[in-house]
Write an enzyme that holds these catalytic residues in place. Structure first.
Site, PDB file in Angstrom:
ATOM      1  N   ARG A 142      16.942  94.975  32.248  1.00  0.00           N
ATOM      2  CA  ARG A 142      15.630  94.345  32.352  1.00  0.00           C
ATOM      3  C   ARG A 142      15.676  93.170  33.314  1.00  0.00           C
ATOM      4  O   ARG A 142      14.777  92.991  34.134  1.00  0.00           O
ATOM      5  CB  ARG A 142      15.179  93.891  30.969  1.00  0.00           C
ATOM      6  CG  ARG A 142      13.828  93.240  30.980  1.00  0.00           C
ATOM      7  CD  ARG A 142      13.417  92.849  29.588  1.00  0.00           C
ATOM      8  NE  ARG A 142      12.121  92.212  29.622  1.00  0.00           N
ATOM      9  CZ  ARG A 142      11.647  91.468  28.669  1.00  0.00           C
ATOM     10  NH1 ARG A 142      12.341  91.271  27.583  1.00  0.00           N
ATOM     11  NH2 ARG A 142      10.469  90.914  28.771  1.00  0.00           N
ATOM     12  N   TYR A 176       8.238 104.145  20.070  1.00  0.00           N
ATOM     13  CA  TYR A 176       8.730 102.969  20.779  1.00  0.00           C
ATOM     14  C   TYR A 176       8.531 103.217  22.271  1.00  0.00           C
ATOM     15  O   TYR A 176       9.152 104.105  22.843  1.00  0.00           O
ATOM     16  CB  TYR A 176      10.212 102.773  20.450  1.00  0.00           C
ATOM     17  CG  TYR A 176      10.782 101.460  20.908  1.00  0.00           C
ATOM     18  CD1 TYR A 176      10.925 100.407  20.014  1.00  0.00           C
ATOM     19  CD2 TYR A 176      11.179 101.270  22.222  1.00  0.00           C
ATOM     20  CE1 TYR A 176      11.465  99.197  20.424  1.00  0.00           C
ATOM     21  CE2 TYR A 176      11.716 100.063  22.640  1.00  0.00           C
ATOM     22  CZ  TYR A 176      11.854  99.041  21.740  1.00  0.00           C
ATOM     23  OH  TYR A 176      12.378  97.848  22.145  1.00  0.00           O
TER      24      TYR A 176
END
Length: 149
Positions: A13, A70
């Site tokens: 990320r 998710y």
């Protein structure tokens, strides 16, 4: 291999953010019969707000009555990536409500979901939680404004 690499995602990320991408997640849950519509509604809401994001989704938890979806979303950063994600997540949260999902599953509720949670549980649910909080925390010192406004 999952156990060996499970903590690598946060570093990925960071790399995506450095390359000009926004990477975020959100989760929900619903009864089995609602999952296909929930999946489509959330995907569409995110696409409508973000243009052409990469939207990935997996089932993170399974129960006899339903499951948790998710979502991981990657998109090109706007000038204000925080506002960009807030705008997209607002639409996704509204989609969750329309499609019969719960506003949160294992990530909890908190400030990000406070208004949608109140809508989900209704006036009576809010009154019950407020009564419990007032009884257990009469001074209002435990997480003020986190669960209920």
């Amino acid at each position: 291999s999952w156990a060996a690499g499970r903590f690598a995602a946060p570093y990925l990320r960071d790399s995506l953010l450095g390359a000009g991408a926004t990477a975020e997640t959100l989760e929900t849950a619903a009864f089995w019969s609602a999952l296909p519509g929930l999946y489509q509604e959330v995907r569409q809401a995110l696409q409508d707000r973000l243009g052409s994001p990469l939207i990935m989704c997996h089932i993170s938890h399974v129960y006899e009555t339903g499951a948790s979806l998710y979502f991981t979303v990657v998109t090109a950063q706007a000038d204000d990536p925080v506002a960009q994600w807030e705008h997209a997540k607002e639409a996704a949260c509204q989609a969750v409500g329309r499609a019969g999902g719960t506003i949160s599953h294992h990530h909890g509720v908190g400030r990000d979901h406070r208004e949608a949670y109140a809508e989900e549980i209704g006036e009576v649910g809010v009154a019950v939680i407020r009564a419990v909080k007032d009884r257990l925390d009469p001074a209002g010192v435990l997480n003020p404004g986190v669960l209920l406004a």
